[in-house]
Scaffold this active site. Structure first.
Site, PDB file in Angstrom:
ATOM      1  N   THR A  15     -58.802  38.707 -24.747  1.00 20.95           N
ATOM      2  CA  THR A  15     -58.873  37.957 -23.601  1.00 20.95           C
ATOM      3  C   THR A  15     -60.118  38.269 -22.721  1.00 20.95           C
ATOM      4  OG1 THR A  15     -56.492  38.165 -23.527  1.00 20.95           O
ATOM      5  CG2 THR A  15     -57.317  37.220 -21.766  1.00 20.95           C
ATOM      6  N   VAL A  16     -60.330  39.301 -22.427  1.00 21.56           N
ATOM      7  CA  VAL A  16     -61.232  39.913 -21.513  1.00 21.56           C
ATOM      8  C   VAL A  16     -62.771  39.923 -22.283  1.00 21.56           C
ATOM      9  CG1 VAL A  16     -62.274  41.592 -19.846  1.00 21.56           C
ATOM     10  CG2 VAL A  16     -59.857  40.833 -19.801  1.00 21.56           C
ATOM     11  N   LYS A 107     -57.149  50.013 -16.975  1.00 20.17           N
ATOM     12  CA  LYS A 107     -56.463  50.874 -15.604  1.00 20.17           C
ATOM     13  C   LYS A 107     -55.776  51.970 -16.277  1.00 20.17           C
ATOM     14  CE  LYS A 107     -53.406  47.107 -16.360  1.00 20.17           C
ATOM     15  NZ  LYS A 107     -54.001  45.781 -16.371  1.00 20.17           N
ATOM     16  N   VAL A 134     -58.790  47.225 -11.495  1.00 21.53           N
ATOM     17  CA  VAL A 134     -57.959  47.087 -10.492  1.00 21.53           C
ATOM     18  C   VAL A 134     -57.954  45.569  -9.862  1.00 21.53           C
ATOM     19  CG1 VAL A 134     -56.850  47.721  -8.312  1.00 21.53           C
ATOM     20  CG2 VAL A 134     -57.958  49.474  -9.654  1.00 21.53           C
ATOM     21  N   GLY A 136     -58.354  42.626 -11.355  1.00 20.99           N
ATOM     22  CA  GLY A 136     -59.152  41.583 -12.090  1.00 20.99           C
ATOM     23  C   GLY A 136     -60.529  41.354 -11.118  1.00 20.99           C
ATOM     24  N   GLY A 189     -47.613  31.801 -19.758  1.00 20.57           N
ATOM     25  CA  GLY A 189     -48.898  33.012 -19.991  1.00 20.57           C
ATOM     26  C   GLY A 189     -49.221  33.896 -18.959  1.00 20.57           C
ATOM     27  N   LYS A 207     -52.622  50.952 -10.994  1.00 24.46           N
ATOM     28  CA  LYS A 207     -53.465  50.403  -9.945  1.00 24.46           C
ATOM     29  C   LYS A 207     -53.743  51.110  -8.752  1.00 24.46           C
ATOM     30  CE  LYS A 207     -53.196  45.987 -12.195  1.00 24.46           C
ATOM     31  NZ  LYS A 207     -52.494  44.623 -12.188  1.00 24.46           N
ATOM     32  N   GLY A 304     -56.615  37.549 -15.904  1.00 16.48           N
ATOM     33  CA  GLY A 304     -57.055  36.630 -16.522  1.00 16.48           C
ATOM     34  C   GLY A 304     -58.436  36.884 -17.101  1.00 16.48           C
TER      35      GLY A 304
HETATM   36  N1  LIG Z   1     -56.236  40.289 -19.696  1.00 18.10           N
HETATM   37  C1  LIG Z   1     -56.447  40.321 -18.284  1.00 18.10           C
HETATM   38  O1  LIG Z   1     -55.979  39.543 -17.555  1.00 18.10           O
HETATM   39  C2  LIG Z   1     -57.066  41.866 -17.616  1.00 18.10           C
HETATM   40  C3  LIG Z   1     -56.951  41.941 -16.417  1.00 18.10           C
HETATM   41  C4  LIG Z   1     -57.458  42.891 -15.933  1.00 18.10           C
HETATM   42  C5  LIG Z   1     -57.850  44.235 -16.919  1.00 18.10           C
HETATM   43  N2  LIG Z   1     -57.537  44.035 -18.080  1.00 18.10           N
HETATM   44  C6  LIG Z   1     -57.688  45.054 -18.924  1.00 18.10           C
HETATM   45  O2  LIG Z   1     -58.838  44.680 -19.900  1.00 18.10           O
HETATM   46  C7  LIG Z   1     -58.422  45.226 -21.258  1.00 18.10           C
HETATM   47  C8  LIG Z   1     -58.437  44.307 -22.132  1.00 18.10           C
HETATM   48  O3  LIG Z   1     -57.518  43.302 -21.918  1.00 18.10           O
HETATM   49  P1  LIG Z   1     -57.110  42.178 -22.893  1.00 18.10           P
HETATM   50  O4  LIG Z   1     -56.062  41.149 -22.216  1.00 18.10           O
HETATM   51  O5  LIG Z   1     -58.613  41.339 -23.138  1.00 18.10           O
HETATM   52  O6  LIG Z   1     -56.753  42.718 -24.112  1.00 18.10           O
HETATM   53  P2  LIG Z   1     -56.569  41.712 -25.835  1.00 18.10           P
HETATM   54  O7  LIG Z   1     -56.555  40.365 -25.551  1.00 18.10           O
HETATM   55  O8  LIG Z   1     -55.066  42.448 -26.311  1.00 18.10           O
HETATM   56  O9  LIG Z   1     -57.927  42.441 -26.482  1.00 18.10           O
HETATM   57  C9  LIG Z   1     -57.869  43.641 -26.797  1.00 18.10           C
HETATM   58  C10 LIG Z   1     -59.244  43.687 -27.737  1.00 18.10           C
HETATM   59  O10 LIG Z   1     -59.532  45.130 -27.994  1.00 18.10           O
HETATM   60  C11 LIG Z   1     -59.781  45.233 -29.526  1.00 18.10           C
HETATM   61  N3  LIG Z   1     -59.237  46.706 -29.803  1.00 18.10           N
HETATM   62  C12 LIG Z   1     -57.960  47.223 -29.345  1.00 18.10           C
HETATM   63  N4  LIG Z   1     -57.584  48.375 -29.761  1.00 18.10           N
HETATM   64  C13 LIG Z   1     -58.794  48.827 -30.335  1.00 18.10           C
HETATM   65  C14 LIG Z   1     -59.244  49.918 -30.882  1.00 18.10           C
HETATM   66  N5  LIG Z   1     -58.496  50.869 -30.963  1.00 18.10           N
HETATM   67  N6  LIG Z   1     -60.252  49.855 -31.381  1.00 18.10           N
HETATM   68  C15 LIG Z   1     -61.262  48.875 -31.646  1.00 18.10           C
HETATM   69  N7  LIG Z   1     -60.821  47.670 -30.961  1.00 18.10           N
HETATM   70  C16 LIG Z   1     -59.824  47.735 -30.440  1.00 18.10           C
HETATM   71  C17 LIG Z   1     -58.716  44.290 -30.146  1.00 18.10           C
HETATM   72  O11 LIG Z   1     -59.322  43.911 -31.498  1.00 18.10           O
HETATM   73  P3  LIG Z   1     -58.748  42.898 -32.163  1.00 18.10           P
HETATM   74  O12 LIG Z   1     -59.054  41.603 -31.547  1.00 18.10           O
HETATM   75  O13 LIG Z   1     -59.546  43.115 -33.569  1.00 18.10           O
HETATM   76  O14 LIG Z   1     -57.536  43.194 -32.398  1.00 18.10           O
HETATM   77  C18 LIG Z   1     -59.158  42.945 -29.266  1.00 18.10           C
HETATM   78  O15 LIG Z   1     -60.096  42.320 -29.542  1.00 18.10           O
HETATM   79  C19 LIG Z   1     -57.067  46.034 -20.934  1.00 18.10           C
HETATM   80  O16 LIG Z   1     -57.454  47.516 -20.567  1.00 18.10           O
HETATM   81  C20 LIG Z   1     -56.629  45.430 -19.931  1.00 18.10           C
HETATM   82  O17 LIG Z   1     -55.916  46.266 -19.079  1.00 18.10           O
HETATM   83  C21 LIG Z   1     -56.860  42.913 -18.793  1.00 18.10           C
END
Ligand SMILES: NC(=O)c1ccc[n+]([C@@H]2O[C@H](COP(=O)([O-])OP(=O)(O)OC[C@H]3O[C@@H](n4cnc5c(N)ncnc54)[C@H](OP(=O)(O)O)[C@@H]3O)[C@@H](O)[C@H]2O)c1
Length: 430
Positions: A15-16, A107, A134, A136, A189, A207, A304
């Site tokens: 997602t990010v 986080k 923290v 976003g 979502g 956070k 997001g």
């Molecule tokens: N989503 C949000 O709104 C948001 C907001 C603030 C902070 N965050 C933080 O941002 C981070 C990412 O969130 P996200 O929502 O983008 O997660 P996500 O959609 O689940 O994506 C995670 C990505 O990391 C890769 N990955 C996971 N574990 C791995 C590993 N051990 N080795 C190599 N690649 C790995 C995955 O690979 P594959 O694609 O191949 O599975 C995927 O591309 C998290 O720490 C989350 O807390 C997210």
């Protein structure tokens, strides 16, 4: 512009990560001009390079071998947007040891290991940026680190988990159960398939640990923070809260006291006049009080892909500018180990109780006596609905500020009274 490009390694393309990569590619010249150096996305680590991606990206960039990033001396900056504790914490540590700067949105890692990672980074003369960890897209870390530097931060109160705010908002406006509101949030979502981290308050606790650590420059661990989730709140509590002039929110709160700090995450009734009561849907808001600046409110999209990428790429531009100029533009942190967190029992707060009792004489006196013996003074005692079919009635009690331990003791003792069927709800009043 500096002639040597700055090579960046990215861990995570979900997602990010996909929004970070997309911004770096589609807005490359603008970002590079702002950074004063060409920013080059050199390698992307994912779990499965063959997976279909939501953005167009050259398959040559993708790898599943961490060493392709961590052992490449040409990569100067590692952006980590994968998430979770291990193995990601180790990757970050390895990168720091190899002299790479790190930007992370993680986080969990920053809440549990942030102070150590920042110490290690300072030793290696590299930086760790974590704006996205923290709130976003809301600029929080840079606000504390730069704009509020002249202040002694007195307290921070926040609605910092969009999922629970959405769920509580739907329970309040539509009168639906938590179960149904969570399902709606999942469909929209806003909630994960497994919402435990959000609903149980873990996410907000991570956070708050980060915010409290940087606000006071002390090490606040998630395990030291009192945590309570939103389970157990019922639609009727929103109705009573509204009648009494309150909203119900999951509040993350920290406050400075002489020699110690208060840090807690729990649902609370909050006056409808308070700015945090008006935070709607999946929005986040952080209310900061500094001794010089007074009160500051920061509001925005706390999650997001795009808002979070805004914070990550903003960090990258700032970092790139510092690296190429050879100056550290931001002050580094130094954490005081001597200041601890006050146990919840010693915190003073007001409380709301909803109590189902037998509808008969003497009940109010018995309840009043429990409060009196626990040293809790009552601010209002209201009989709400009464049910003739089982001769029960519902009472709502609001207290004046008291020690949390006394409020809990009163709750336990009331539950044991013969005329009390159940203490259906207990909420702190903020
Ligand atoms: N989503 C949000 O709104 C948001 C907001 C603030 C902070 N965050 C933080 O941002 C981070 C990412 O969130 P996200 O929502 O983008 O997660 P996500 O959609 O689940 O994506 C995670 C990505 O990391 C890769 N990955 C996971 N574990 C791995 C590993 N051990 N080795 C190599 N690649 C790995 C995955 O690979 P594959 O694609 O191949 O599975 C995927 O591309 C998290 O720490 C989350 O807390 C997210």
């Amino acid at each position: 512009m500096n002639s040597r490009p700055l090579n960046v390694g990215l861990i995570g393309l979900g997602t990010v990560g996909s929004q970070v990569a997309e911004r770096m590619v589609s807005w490359g010249p603008q970002l590079s001009r702002r950074a004063g150096v060409e920013l080059c996305l050199k390698r992307v680590l994912v779990r499965d390079p063959a997976k279909r991606r939501s953005i167009e990206i050259s398959s040559d960039l993708l790898t599943s071998k961490p060493s392709d990033l961590l052992d490449d001396p040409a990569i100067e900056v590692l952006i980590e947007v994968a998430g979770g504790d291990e193995p990601i914490r180790s990757y970050i540590e390895q990168a720091i040891r190899a002299g790479k700067h790190v930007i992370t949105a993680n986080k969990v890692v920053m809440a549990k290991h942030g102070p150590e990672l920042l110490d290690q980074a300072a030793e290696r003369n590299v930086d760790v940026y974590f704006e996205a960890a923290v709130g976003g897209g809301i600029p929080l870390i840079s606000t504390f680190r730069m704009d509020l530097q002249a202040n002694r931060i007195e307290r921070v109160s926040a609605v910092i988990n969009g999922t629970t705010n959405y769920v509580l908002g739907r329970m309040s406006s539509a009168g639906i159960s938590m179960h149904d509101a969570v399902r709606e949030a999942q469909d929209a979502g806003y909630a994960e398939a497994d919402p435990t981290d959000d609903v149980e308050g873990f996410d907000a606790t991570y956070k708050l640990a980060i915010l409290a650590s940087i606000a006071y420059e002390i090490k606040v661990r998630p395990a030291e923070i009192y945590r309570e989730g939103i389970n157990g709140i019922e639609p009727v509590d929103f109705r009573y809260a509204r009648e009494l002039g309150y909203a119900i929110k999951l509040i993350a709160h920290t406050q400075r006291h002489p020699g110690r700090v208060e840090a807690r995450v729990h649902p609370a009734m909050i006056s409808l006049d308070h700015p945090l009561a008006r935070v709607e849907g999946a929005e986040n808001a952080v209310f900061v009080e500094g001794d010089l600046v007074g009160q500051v409110l920061l509001v925005g999209q706390g999650a997001g892909g795009r808002p979070t990428a805004s914070a990550v790429v903003g960090d990258l531009i700032d970092l790139a500018r510092s690296i190429r100029r050879g100056v550290q533009s931001r002050p580094s942190f130094s954490f005081d180990d001597r200041i601890g967190v006050i146990p919840i029992g010693e915190v003073k707060t007001r409380a709301y109780y909803r109590i189902r009792v037998d509808d008969k004489a003497g009940v109010l006196a018995a309840i009043g006596q429990v409060f009196a013996e626990e040293g809790v003074s009552i601010s209002s005692f209201i009989q709400k609905d009464a049910w003739s079919h089982d001769q029960t009635a519902e009472l709502v009690v609001l207290t004046h500020p008291s020690l949390d331990a006394s409020l809990q003791k009163a709750r336990e003792r009331m539950a044991g009274l013969e005329a009390v069927r159940t203490v259906s709800s207990f909420l702190r009043v903020f």
